[in-house]
Design a protein around this motif. Structure first.
Motif, PDB file in Angstrom:
ATOM      1  N   ASP A   1       0.702  -1.016   0.085  1.00 61.33           N
ATOM      2  CA  ASP A   1      -0.027  -0.078  -0.138  1.00 61.33           C
ATOM      3  C   ASP A   1       0.828   1.102   0.209  1.00 61.33           C
ATOM      4  N   TYR A   2       0.443   2.328  -0.960  1.00 63.81           N
ATOM      5  CA  TYR A   2       1.130   3.346  -0.845  1.00 63.81           C
ATOM      6  C   TYR A   2       0.131   4.668  -1.075  1.00 63.81           C
ATOM      7  N   GLU A   3       0.434   5.902  -0.589  1.00 60.77           N
ATOM      8  CA  GLU A   3      -0.265   7.160  -0.645  1.00 60.77           C
ATOM      9  C   GLU A   3       0.745   7.989  -1.451  1.00 60.77           C
ATOM     10  N   TRP A   4       0.014   8.598  -2.532  1.00 58.78           N
ATOM     11  CA  TRP A   4       0.893   9.294  -3.529  1.00 58.78           C
ATOM     12  C   TRP A   4      -0.091  10.615  -3.704  1.00 58.78           C
ATOM     13  N   VAL A   5       0.579  11.423  -4.304  1.00 52.97           N
ATOM     14  CA  VAL A   5       0.206  12.762  -4.826  1.00 52.97           C
ATOM     15  C   VAL A   5       0.327  12.399  -6.397  1.00 52.97           C
TER      16      VAL A   5
ATOM     17  N   ALA B   1       3.942  10.066   5.608  1.00 53.19           N
ATOM     18  CA  ALA B   1       4.224  11.225   6.180  1.00 53.19           C
ATOM     19  C   ALA B   1       3.289  11.761   7.257  1.00 53.19           C
ATOM     20  N   THR B   2       2.214  11.240   7.174  1.00 48.58           N
ATOM     21  CA  THR B   2       1.164  11.612   8.401  1.00 48.58           C
ATOM     22  C   THR B   2      -0.023  10.841   8.393  1.00 48.58           C
ATOM     23  N   GLU B   3      -1.033  10.914   9.455  1.00 47.68           N
ATOM     24  CA  GLU B   3      -1.963  10.071   9.538  1.00 47.68           C
ATOM     25  C   GLU B   3      -3.068   9.973   8.593  1.00 47.68           C
ATOM     26  N   TYR B   4      -3.415  11.384   8.501  1.00 44.63           N
ATOM     27  CA  TYR B   4      -4.604  11.810   7.697  1.00 44.63           C
ATOM     28  C   TYR B   4      -4.132  12.827   6.538  1.00 44.63           C
ATOM     29  N   LEU B   5      -4.887  12.475   5.421  1.00 41.88           N
ATOM     30  CA  LEU B   5      -4.790  13.413   4.264  1.00 41.88           C
ATOM     31  C   LEU B   5      -5.841  14.037   3.964  1.00 41.88           C
ATOM     32  N   ASP B   6      -6.152  15.602   4.288  1.00 41.37           N
ATOM     33  CA  ASP B   6      -7.240  16.181   4.415  1.00 41.37           C
ATOM     34  C   ASP B   6      -7.502  16.975   3.040  1.00 41.37           C
TER      35      ASP B   6
ATOM     36  N   VAL C   1      -2.902  18.066   6.172  1.00 41.39           N
ATOM     37  CA  VAL C   1      -2.668  16.805   6.644  1.00 41.39           C
ATOM     38  C   VAL C   1      -3.219  17.107   8.355  1.00 41.39           C
ATOM     39  N   ASP C   2      -3.253  15.905   8.896  1.00 38.85           N
ATOM     40  CA  ASP C   2      -3.470  15.916  10.447  1.00 38.85           C
ATOM     41  C   ASP C   2      -2.843  14.571  10.790  1.00 38.85           C
ATOM     42  N   LEU C   3      -2.753  14.715  12.396  1.00 38.04           N
ATOM     43  CA  LEU C   3      -2.223  13.253  13.042  1.00 38.04           C
ATOM     44  C   LEU C   3      -3.362  13.054  13.947  1.00 38.04           C
ATOM     45  N   ASP C   4      -4.822  13.479  13.726  1.00 38.79           N
ATOM     46  CA  ASP C   4      -5.746  13.074  14.969  1.00 38.79           C
ATOM     47  C   ASP C   4      -5.462  13.777  15.968  1.00 38.79           C
ATOM     48  N   ASP C   5      -4.794  14.903  16.240  1.00 38.39           N
ATOM     49  CA  ASP C   5      -4.490  15.538  17.663  1.00 38.39           C
ATOM     50  C   ASP C   5      -4.915  16.723  17.749  1.00 38.39           C
ATOM     51  N   GLY C   6      -5.693  17.250  16.864  1.00 38.72           N
ATOM     52  CA  GLY C   6      -6.278  18.508  17.067  1.00 38.72           C
ATOM     53  C   GLY C   6      -5.549  19.881  16.485  1.00 38.72           C
ATOM     54  N   THR C   7      -4.121  19.319  15.668  1.00 39.12           N
ATOM     55  CA  THR C   7      -3.524  20.431  15.310  1.00 39.12           C
ATOM     56  C   THR C   7      -3.409  20.389  13.615  1.00 39.12           C
TER      57      THR C   7
ATOM     58  N   GLY D   1       7.692  19.046   5.509  1.00 37.87           N
ATOM     59  CA  GLY D   1       6.706  18.851   6.770  1.00 37.87           C
ATOM     60  C   GLY D   1       6.650  17.540   7.201  1.00 37.87           C
ATOM     61  N   PRO D   2       5.507  17.005   8.157  1.00 39.31           N
ATOM     62  CA  PRO D   2       4.298  18.230   8.280  1.00 39.31           C
ATOM     63  C   PRO D   2       4.853  19.440   9.015  1.00 39.31           C
ATOM     64  N   ILE D   3       4.204  20.642   8.816  1.00 38.95           N
ATOM     65  CA  ILE D   3       4.339  21.761   9.574  1.00 38.95           C
ATOM     66  C   ILE D   3       2.986  22.172  10.224  1.00 38.95           C
ATOM     67  N   ASP D   4       3.169  22.397  11.605  1.00 33.02           N
ATOM     68  CA  ASP D   4       1.740  22.787  12.315  1.00 33.02           C
ATOM     69  C   ASP D   4       1.507  24.076  11.694  1.00 33.02           C
ATOM     70  N   LEU D   5       0.048  24.182  11.978  1.00 30.15           N
ATOM     71  CA  LEU D   5      -0.787  25.479  11.681  1.00 30.15           C
ATOM     72  C   LEU D   5      -1.119  25.979  12.994  1.00 30.15           C
ATOM     73  N   ASP D   6      -0.353  26.364  14.235  1.00 28.03           N
ATOM     74  CA  ASP D   6      -0.686  26.786  15.355  1.00 28.03           C
ATOM     75  C   ASP D   6      -1.576  27.948  15.546  1.00 28.03           C
ATOM     76  N   GLU D   7      -1.447  28.948  14.530  1.00 27.31           N
ATOM     77  CA  GLU D   7      -2.191  30.093  14.640  1.00 27.31           C
ATOM     78  C   GLU D   7      -3.705  29.749  14.343  1.00 27.31           C
ATOM     79  N   VAL D   8      -4.166  28.683  13.078  1.00 26.77           N
ATOM     80  CA  VAL D   8      -5.260  28.426  12.718  1.00 26.77           C
ATOM     81  C   VAL D   8      -5.946  27.859  13.755  1.00 26.77           C
ATOM     82  N   GLU D   9      -5.072  26.780  14.564  1.00 27.22           N
ATOM     83  CA  GLU D   9      -5.869  26.145  15.875  1.00 27.22           C
ATOM     84  C   GLU D   9      -6.161  26.850  16.886  1.00 27.22           C
ATOM     85  N   THR D  10      -5.359  27.955  16.886  1.00 28.31           N
ATOM     86  CA  THR D  10      -5.688  29.142  18.021  1.00 28.31           C
ATOM     87  C   THR D  10      -6.910  30.030  17.822  1.00 28.31           C
TER      88      THR D  10
END
Length: 196
Positions: free
Chosen positions: A58-62, A81-86, A101-107, A122-131
């Motif tokens: 199994d692979y996940e590609w763009v 690369a990450t748990e979820y591709l959004d 993407v996300d790791l199912d941790d809210g960030t 990446g992955p690079i967190d979008l901290d200000e979006v979460e805030t």
């Protein structure tokens, strides 16, 4: 079988259903997160199985999709690369393609894709979006012609939001909410050639 078709904005007519094919020893399992680059390259996330020896892996590609032939071509391998591709979106002002993407941790997070080199950062967190919007993830994202990113954001009430300027970790603003999970997994596309 997964298909692609064209849609005529003027008449509403759809074209011929073209089955998506992955090439020798590649089976297409799912396609999601459609995007188009400024030069018309059709992109998506693809979950595929590649026959390696006796067993499929199994692979996940763009991938790039040829809407005429249905052939998908691997551009970037993002397996693991990450748990979820959004969501996936290309900024027309810079030509940079982002995978949300996300790791199912809210960030919420993103990858910066290099479609030529076949790599990502990446992955690079979008901290200000979460805030600004609370814990959640970005899905169904697209840029408008000015480089402003619009996206659905999963919170207690799913909201349509946008960045306050060209994409970065800028504080986002909520536009509308529907309080429903029905929007989960949708795509969002901005088309400058038709009226909003």
């Amino acid at each position: 079988t997964i298909y692609i078709t064209t849609w005529d904005h003027s008449t509403g007519a759809t074209g011929v259903l073209v089955p998506l094919i992955g090439g020798v020893d590649v089976s297409v399992i799912s396609i999601f997160g459609l995007d188009t680059t400024p030069d018309g390259q059709l992109l998506a996330f693809a979950e595929v199985e590649v026959l390696e020896g006796e067993f499929p892996v199994d692979y996940e590609w763009v991938v790039e999709i040829d809407p005429v032939t249905g052939v998908i071509t691997e551009l970037v391998d993002i397996t693991g690369a990450t748990e979820y591709l959004d969501g996936i979106a290309t900024d027309p002002t810079t030509g940079i393609t982002y995978a949300f993407v996300d790791l199912d941790d809210g960030t919420p997070q993103y990858l910066v894709l290099d479609l030529i080199a076949g790599t990502y950062t990446g992955p690079i967190d979008l901290d200000e979006v979460e805030t600004a919007l609370g814990a959640g993830f970005i899905y169904g994202a697209d840029f408008d012609t000015s480089g402003k990113l619009w996206f659905w954001y999963s919170t207690a009430q799913d909201v349509l939001a946008y960045t306050t300027g060209p994409f970065s970790e800028t504080v986002s603003a909520a536009v509308a909410g529907n309080g429903s999970d029905d929007t989960n997994g949708i795509n969002l596309a901005y088309d400058p050639y038709v009226k909003p």
